[in-house]
Design a protein around this motif. Structure first.
Motif, short mmCIF file in Angstrom:
data_model
loop_
_atom_site.label_atom_id
_atom_site.label_comp_id
_atom_site.label_asym_id
_atom_site.label_seq_id
_atom_site.Cartn_x
_atom_site.Cartn_y
_atom_site.Cartn_z
N LEU A 1 0.83 -1.20 0.00
CA LEU A 1 0.00 0.00 0.00
C LEU A 1 0.87 1.25 0.00
O LEU A 1 0.56 2.24 -0.67
N LYS A 2 1.97 1.18 0.75
CA LYS A 2 2.86 2.33 0.85
C LYS A 2 3.47 2.66 -0.51
O LYS A 2 3.68 3.81 -0.86
N HIS A 3 3.76 1.60 -1.29
CA HIS A 3 4.36 1.83 -2.59
C HIS A 3 3.34 2.25 -3.64
O HIS A 3 3.69 2.46 -4.79
N GLY A 4 2.09 2.31 -3.23
CA GLY A 4 1.07 2.81 -4.15
C GLY A 4 0.38 1.71 -4.92
O GLY A 4 0.95 1.13 -5.82
N GLY B 1 -13.10 -7.40 7.07
CA GLY B 1 -12.36 -7.36 8.34
C GLY B 1 -10.96 -6.81 8.17
O GLY B 1 -10.55 -5.90 8.88
N ARG B 2 -10.22 -7.36 7.22
CA ARG B 2 -8.83 -6.93 7.04
C ARG B 2 -8.76 -5.49 6.53
O ARG B 2 -7.87 -4.73 6.91
N ILE B 3 -9.70 -5.11 5.69
CA ILE B 3 -9.67 -3.74 5.17
C ILE B 3 -9.93 -2.75 6.30
O ILE B 3 -9.28 -1.72 6.41
N GLN B 4 -10.85 -3.14 7.19
CA GLN B 4 -11.10 -2.27 8.34
C GLN B 4 -9.84 -2.16 9.21
O GLN B 4 -9.50 -1.08 9.69
N ASP B 5 -9.14 -3.28 9.39
CA ASP B 5 -7.88 -3.25 10.15
C ASP B 5 -6.93 -2.22 9.56
O ASP B 5 -6.30 -1.44 10.26
N HIS B 6 -6.79 -2.25 8.24
CA HIS B 6 -5.87 -1.31 7.58
C HIS B 6 -6.33 0.13 7.77
O HIS B 6 -5.50 1.03 7.95
N LEU B 7 -7.63 0.35 7.76
CA LEU B 7 -8.14 1.71 7.96
C LEU B 7 -7.86 2.16 9.38
O LEU B 7 -7.40 3.28 9.62
N ARG C 1 -5.53 1.16 11.39
CA ARG C 1 -4.10 1.40 11.61
C ARG C 1 -3.54 2.45 10.66
O ARG C 1 -2.33 2.67 10.59
N GLU C 2 -4.43 3.02 9.88
CA GLU C 2 -4.07 4.10 8.94
C GLU C 2 -3.01 3.66 7.93
O GLU C 2 -2.17 4.45 7.51
N THR C 3 -3.04 2.40 7.55
CA THR C 3 -2.14 1.93 6.49
C THR C 3 -2.86 1.98 5.14
O THR C 3 -2.26 1.76 4.10
N LEU C 4 -4.16 2.27 5.20
CA LEU C 4 -4.95 2.41 3.98
C LEU C 4 -5.72 3.71 4.06
O LEU C 4 -6.33 4.02 5.08
N ILE D 1 -17.43 2.30 4.43
CA ILE D 1 -18.04 3.26 3.50
C ILE D 1 -17.93 4.69 4.04
O ILE D 1 -17.71 5.63 3.29
N GLU D 2 -18.03 4.82 5.37
CA GLU D 2 -17.92 6.16 5.96
C GLU D 2 -16.57 6.82 5.66
O GLU D 2 -16.45 8.03 5.71
N GLN D 3 -15.58 6.01 5.37
CA GLN D 3 -14.25 6.57 5.10
C GLN D 3 -13.99 6.81 3.62
O GLN D 3 -12.87 7.06 3.21
#
Ligand code: ADP
Ligand code: MG
Length: 460
Positions: A120-123, A132-138, A140-143, A172-174
């Protein structure tokens, strides 16, 4: 130029050539109806059965909206399970081949977080994953989804069944208000209607009717007493003698029990349900796909979206309450012009469910007498192939050709004794004729692949 030809769409020459090279000669009905709207940036509700080509419907349509020079997630696809996300990722990768510099990242549980974070950092332009995992990334602000252009809810009905509603809403809120939203669902219950209302903006609805014909799927219902379920299930196998079967159960406990029961009656079966460890699920799917197991006992969630080709029979150990689920289950057999059989057991208190299926299909259900089943007690299911696991994979730069080369060359197997080879990150699975197993195990005792010693074991 006919209306269902891809060239009727405003796509680049490279994209059309790519579709051609993939062997996509014309659009499937859902694609012909859906892609033009997706290209125009409209919100979409698409209802179609498994295997109708939904991934390319959003893939082809959304690819055009991606700006390769902006290195942020612009398309997010939410899928109910890791297997489905894998499948969608694979299909999308094929579709983006024609557009240079577009990166896709898979964000699913059961995989290292750090690796996904780095990608994600590399774009990455497209992210595909489980809620679940996508929420985790949100969290932790990695996404970051501020640059999101389009959100896809794939197999939305199943995601809601799995209890993902709240997580999806939080995701969706994000996302930006002006995003495009596409929702795909095999069924359209009230919960989905509600969701469409709250997250889609003036959506276009496209629907492709399920095409199940009697000539393709033969359906029969058997009334039993609760204590006769197991024995009647066995009778169904002994009478119909299907080569590949999925038995549907409601609960994981039931799956395990039924698989064990079949096993103890010479019908080798594997159970698959949501509670299995990821690695065990992978193994079950690999073994079913590579023909070293031909009977799967599954819950709806676990079987969802599996790309199972040429399934002979679907057996409902219990009827589902919802007739749409029944139709969805049986739609896994009788594909591509082959005849399939759909068999269902029900007890007195489940008669209502048979009624519901009758009303839904708008025709009477054929009720058969289990006593009339012609049993061949010698019937057994023991697949010719077995699965071998080796401890090298993609990470070791191993390819199927390397494995095939070692086994047919040094180990002395005939090509016909080796089946499907599945390469995973740190391990691989090889389908091998049971008669050749000894030879393979002996070979790996000190043999090598690409100069590397490997450890091999049979999985059972
Ligand atoms: P769904 O999501 O509706 O279950 P998929 O998108 O996974 O279905 O597509 C099912 C299969 O059909 C895939 O193997 C895909 O590569 C193939 N496919 C999709 N569109 C076409 C097409 N237009 N022509 C030929 N094959 C296609
Ligand atoms: Mg799909």
């Amino acid at each position: 130029m006919s209306g269902d030809s891809f060239s009727s769409l405003p796509l680049s020459k490279a994209q059309l050539a790519n579709l051609d090279s993939l062997g996509y000669q014309k659009m499937t009905p859902i694609q012909a109806q859906g892609i033009p709207h997706v290209l125009q940036g409209k919100d979409l509700i698409a209802q179609a059965k498994t295997g109708s080509g939904k991934t390319a419907t959003f893939g082809i349509g959304l690819l055009n909206h991606i700006n390769p020079r902006f290195f942020g997630v612009q398309v997010l696809v939410l899928c109910p399970t890791r297997e489905l996300a894998d499948q969608v990722g694979k299909e999308l990768r094929k579709l983006v081949r024609s557009t240079p510099n577009i990166k896709l990242v898979l964000l699913c549980g059961g995989k290292p977080f750090g690796f996904q974070k780095d990608s994600l950092k590399h774009g990455a332009h497209i992210a595909v994953g489980t809620p679940g995992r996508i929420q985790d990334h949100l969290t932790r602000e990695t996404l970051n989804l501020e640059g999101l252009k389009a959100l896809v809810l794939d197999e939305a009905d199943r995601m809601l069944d799995m209890g993902f509603a709240d997580v999806i809403n939080e995701i969706i809120e994000q996302t930006p208000e002006n995003r495009q939203t596409l929702l795909f669902s095999a069924t359209y219950p009230d919960t989905i209607k509600k969701m469409c209302h709250s997250v889609l903006h003036e959506p276009v609805t496209v629907k492709v009717e399920a095409e199940h014909h009697d000539s393709v799927i033969e359906q029969a219902f058997y009334q039993v007493k609760e204590h006769q379920r197991n024995d009647t299930l066995l009778a169904l196998f002994e009478h119909y003698q299907p080569e590949t079967t999925v038995v549907f159960c409601h609960t994981k406990i039931q799956c395990n029990e039924v698989a064990r029961f079949l096993d103890s009656h010479n019908i080798e079966a594997l159970a698959i349900h949501g509670d299995l460890e990821q690695r065990d699920r992978d193994q079950v799917l690999v073994r079913f796909a590579n023909k070293s197991c031909s009977v799967l006992v599954a819950t709806d969630v676990a079987a969802r979206g599996l790309d199972i080709k040429s399934l002979n029979a679907v057996i409902n150990f219990e009827l589902p309450r919802d007739p749409e689920i029944y139709v969805h289950r049986i739609g896994r057999t009788g594909r591509a012009g082959e005849t399939g059989i759909a068999l269902s057991l029900f007890i007195d208190s489940e008669k209502m469910r048979v009624k519901a299926v009758e009303e839904y299909q708008d025709k009477p259900c054929v009720i058969e007498n289990p006593k009339a089943l012609n049993r061949d007690a010698k019937f057994a299911v023991h697949p010719i192939m077995a699965t071998m696991q080796i401890d090298v994979g993609r990470k070791n730069k191993i390819r199927a050709g390397d494995i095939l080369g070692a086994l047919t060359g040094d180990a002395g197997l005939a090509g016909s004794q080796i089946g499907k080879i599945d390469i995973f990150e740190v391990q691989s699975y090889i389908a091998i004729d049971r008669k050749a197993l000894r030879k393979v195990l002996d070979y790996f005792a000190d043999g090598k692949i690409k100069g590397r010693s490997v450890r091999a074991r049979m999985i059972s």
